[in-house]
Structure formats: C-alpha cells, structure tokens
Design an enzyme around this catalytic site. Structure first.
Site, PDB file in Angstrom:
ATOM      1  N   VAL A   1       0.797  -1.314  -0.087  1.00 19.17           N
ATOM      2  CA  VAL A   1       0.145  -0.288   0.027  1.00 19.17           C
ATOM      3  C   VAL A   1       0.788   1.354  -0.127  1.00 19.17           C
ATOM      4  CG1 VAL A   1      -2.052  -0.969   0.923  1.00 19.17           C
ATOM      5  CG2 VAL A   1      -0.142  -0.012   2.450  1.00 19.17           C
TER       6      VAL A   1
ATOM      7  N   ASP B   1       8.809   0.068   2.620  1.00 18.48           N
ATOM      8  CA  ASP B   1       7.526  -0.197   2.036  1.00 18.48           C
ATOM      9  C   ASP B   1       6.717  -0.773   2.988  1.00 18.48           C
ATOM     10  OD1 ASP B   1       8.239  -0.552  -1.063  1.00 18.48           O
ATOM     11  OD2 ASP B   1      10.145  -1.214   0.263  1.00 18.48           O
TER      12      ASP B   1
ATOM     13  N   LYS C   1       5.461  -2.746   7.948  1.00 19.78           N
ATOM     14  CA  LYS C   1       6.207  -1.706   7.460  1.00 19.78           C
ATOM     15  C   LYS C   1       7.841  -2.459   7.309  1.00 19.78           C
ATOM     16  CE  LYS C   1       7.582   2.998   8.158  1.00 19.78           C
ATOM     17  NZ  LYS C   1       7.498   4.127   9.100  1.00 19.78           N
TER      18      LYS C   1
ATOM     19  N   ASP D   1       9.083  15.011  12.843  1.00 14.02           N
ATOM     20  CA  ASP D   1       8.163  15.094  11.556  1.00 14.02           C
ATOM     21  C   ASP D   1       6.720  15.137  11.391  1.00 14.02           C
ATOM     22  OD1 ASP D   1       8.287  14.943   8.814  1.00 14.02           O
ATOM     23  OD2 ASP D   1       8.290  13.029   8.545  1.00 14.02           O
TER      24      ASP D   1
END
Length: 475
Positions: free
Chosen positions: A27, A34, A50, A141
């Site tokens: 996804v 990834d 992940k 972030d």
C-alpha cells in the site's frame, strides 16, 4: 483492486513472517520503507507490515513506539522482526486514512471542517504529542500525512523514523545524575552506556504514557531491557556511516542544491541526515529533519541545538491548515520556505528572539527588511480570536515562547461552545487517496515542487565575502 505482489521482495521469503501473516498488498513504497497490508493468521486481524530499509529509522521507530505503547493517540506496534543482514519489519495497527485526506475531503464539502470537528482533531493531536514530550521524545516530522486516522475517527501519531529520545541540559546519561552546565547547550539525545554484545533483537518492555511517579526506576529498567537492541545499533555504526550523507549544518543553505523528495504519506519521511549519535556520546542532532512546510525556522537556519519545540512549530502549521484547509507556509524550496515565514512574521531579530544571532547561518542568510509583515491574522481569515491565538502561541520565532501541548490541552478554547464533537461523529474519508484526479492541488503536491536549486526559486540575491566566509542577501 489488489496490486500484484512482487515476490522478489525479501519480506515474502522470510519464514518467520509468512508463518504468522498473509501479505495482501503493498500500500506504500518509498526510498526508506515499504508498507504492506496483511492479515494475522491467528485471528484474521488486518495489520500493516512496514519493511524499513534504513537501520537508523527502524531503530528509532521501534524505540519510540515501545515507550509510547499504551498511548491511545500513538500508532500501536504489535511486534517486530529483525535479524542480522535483514531489514526490520514492524507490525503496526492498520489505519487506512490520515489527516491529510481529511483536509482534502473537507475542501470538497460545503462547510469544510466544523469547529467541533476541528477541536476534536486538535485535542487528539495534542494528546499524542503530549505523550511524546512527557517521555522526552521529539517526533521531528509532524505533518497531516503522519497523523493516521482509524475508521471510527481515532487519530494516531505515526512514522517515528526520525524521532529522537532527548535528555535535558545537565543530564548525565552515564549515572542519571544532574550535573552543572555553564551554558544552555540545548537538548541532547539520551545515549546509554556502551554495549559489548550483539544478540538478536527481542521485544522491549511495555511503557505507558504517564508513568512519571516511577521515572527513575523505569529509566533503569528500560536501559536494562533495551541493551540488546542498543548493542545492534553500535555494532552497525560503521555500516551506517557509509550510507548516510555527512551534512554538517544542514540548514536551508547547506541543502540549497538538493530537492526534497515528493511527499508520500505512507512512506518513511525523507531526511538528508548525517550520522547522528553513533560513537559520539554527545548525541548531536542534525538540522535537516522534518518535511519542509512544517519545519521550524531554527532548523532552516541550521540549528543542531533544538529540542521538543520544533514539534510545537509543526503543530501550529498543522492547526492552521485544519482551520483554513490550506498550508500555512507552502515553500517550493528551503530558502523560499524561510522567506515565506519572514513575510508573515517579520524579520528575525534579537528583539523577537534574543538568541537568534547564535544560529549557525543567521549571519550568512539575510533578507531585506520587511516593513509590513502579512501577519498570522491575515493568514487565518474568518477564524475566531481564540483560534488565531492558539496558532500564534505555536508559530513564533522564539522556541521558549511556544505553548506546550499540555498548556494547550488546558486552553479555554476546548471548553467553550461549540464543544469538541465526540470521536464517533468525526467525518472520516473512505480512503486515504480519495481526491479528484484532475485537481491541481492535493497533498502529493505539497513538497518537492521546485528546481534543483533553492536559490533559483527565490529570486535575486547578492553574495558578499565576509571575514568568516560569505553572506547571502535576498531581496
């Protein structure tokens, strides 16, 4: 329609993973990770796998998520797989959308985001950030794409690949004692004593959000049980140095010829970071972290002496976007980013931030005097004084003046009509990528929209030679 599975990827050939999970589809994909949707075979639970290709990012994310395991507004790490010479695979709860999709969807709906919805989204974000900061974790972030949303409206902070665990000035990581310091050197990364063994990684202890009463005990216990994973980090330092860019002071000047990577909310956030910590016991930070539109000005000026306050600036930018459905500072380059901030807040001077002249690139990068700044009020039209006040308490130059997450959680704004809506009444988009194909805007256009040179994007400038090197004046 599910994407075909690329069987060449290592995650599909790792027996310990495929024995427990059925991988359904990929996804998200990026340079550093990834993400796959998968089904846990034991109970059919849908999860996100992940696969992180960068060692430092994997280590930071695992470390932070273990400490925040019991926090309702932080994504849950079920378990992880990590062996020598293999990418780490984190098993996370699967959340199919995020706040950026909420904002995109609201732009298409009449009325946008109702005030009660705005308040509930804000409260959930503040709860997650407060949990991080109570544990001295700076996310670095924060942006709408890293604020995931469940089907029932629960918002959770995600993507801790750039997160760092800090210690306050004067804290000695070797003996857990406060020691005197001659000057404020900012927050330092919390680094435990050197390790000598490199065992396989195992699960870490559960850490709640607010175990402050047993802070010292928990810290010691945490160090004991974290020792195996820390050992792996030290053992791989040399390999990391070969794959990381040594950026020194990574201000907007230092990255002037580097274009940011296109933003993809499902991939690990980009970062042109030097080796951080490693064998350096001071745990030095780097300034080139976070996505440009939400990056604090001290980072743009090259500071490596920052702390939790960089997250607070990002919060202000996120809240502003929730209120207006448009980004506050959509810079097309790092120099342009700094210029947009100055055009709104005015020039950065010692009067507004007494320590600003100590920023590494403060005297190197300068802008023409802004006589009439735009002001945040003008950027937030038709919003209430309380809403403008919250953004102003976060989007300010001096980090010491930024309101903490805990302070904002107690702000009267959230106790006045209209009250925050229940989570169950929040509007959640059907999918993460539910947006008009023909629309020129959209979250994927938010970053990396410039030439290869920051200077080309910003316009005329003059370079002057100085005793210490040179300075750049932007007109």
């Amino acid at each position: 329609m599910e994407q075909p599975l690329p069987k060449s990827w290592s995650i599909h050939t790792r027996p310990e993973i495929i024995a427990k999970y059925q991988i359904l589809e990929r996804v998200g994909s990026g340079a550093y990770s990834d993400v796959y949707r998968a089904r846990r075979l034991s109970d059919d639970l849908i999860v996100a796998l992940k696969e992180v290709h960068d060692y430092q990012s994997a280590f930071r994310e695992i470390e932070a998520l273990q400490m925040l395991r019991n926090c309702p507004n932080v994504v849950l790490l079920h378990e992880y797989f990590w062996r020598e010479d293999e990418d780490a695979v984190l098993v996370l709860e699967f959340l199919r959308t995020d706040l950026s999709a909420v904002i995109r969807d609201a732009k298409k709906r009449e009325g946008g985001v109702r005030v009660g919805e705005v308040k509930r989204w804000m409260l959930q974000i503040l709860c997650g950030v407060d949990a991080c900061h109570r544990n001295m974790i700076v996310h670095r972030d924060l942006k709408p794409g890293n604020l995931l949303v469940s089907d029932d409206g629960v918002l959770k902070l995600a993507d801790f690949g750039q997160a760092r665990i800090l210690m306050e000035p004067g804290f000695d990581g070797d003996n857990n004692q406060q020691v005197p310091v001659e000057q404020n050197i900012g927050y330092q990364e919390y680094v435990p004593p050197p390790l000598v063994a490199v065992p396989d990684a195992h699960s870490l202890p559960n850490q709640g959000c607010n175990n402050q009463a047993e802070e010292v005990t928990n810290r010691e216990e945490y160090l004991r049980q974290l020792v195996e994973l820390k050992a792996k980090r030290h053992a791989m330092d040399e390999a990391d140095k070969e794959t990381n860019t040594n950026d020194g002071y990574s201000s907007c000047l230092a990255t002037g010829t580097i274009s940011d990577i296109d933003d993809d909310p499902l991939k690990s956030s980009y970062s042109y970071e030097a080796e951080e910590g490693g064998n350096d016991r001071t745990g030095a930070l780097t300034s080139c972290v976070g996505t440009r539109w939400f990056r604090a000005p001290e980072l743009l000026y090259g500071s490596i002496d920052y702390g939790l306050e960089v997250d607070l600036w990002s919060l202000g930018c996120i809240f502003s976007e929730l209120l207006t459905l448009e980004p506050l500072f959509p810079g097309v380059s790092d120099i342009d980013q700094l210029g947009r901030i100055i055009n709104v807040l005015g020039n950065l001077t010692e009067e507004v931030w007494p320590s600003c002249s100590k920023l590494p690139d403060y005297r190197t990068i300068s802008f023409a005097k802004i006589e009439n700044p735009v002001s945040l009020e003008a950027c937030l039209p038709n919003r209430s004084p309380d809403e403008i006040s919250i953004v102003k308490r976060l989007v300010c130059y001096n980090p010491a003046n930024r309101a903490t997450a805990m302070e904002l959680l107690n702000d009267k704004y959230f106790n006045e009509e209209p009250l925050p809506l229940p989570v169950s009444e929040l509007h959640v988009p059907l999918t993460k990528n539910d947006h008009d194909e023909d629309s020129p805007g959209g979250w994927n256009d938010y970053d990396g929209m410039g030439s290869d040179s920051d200077f080309d994007d910003f316009g005329p400038f003059n370079v002057k030679t100085t005793s210490s090197g040179f300075s750049i004046q932007f007109s």
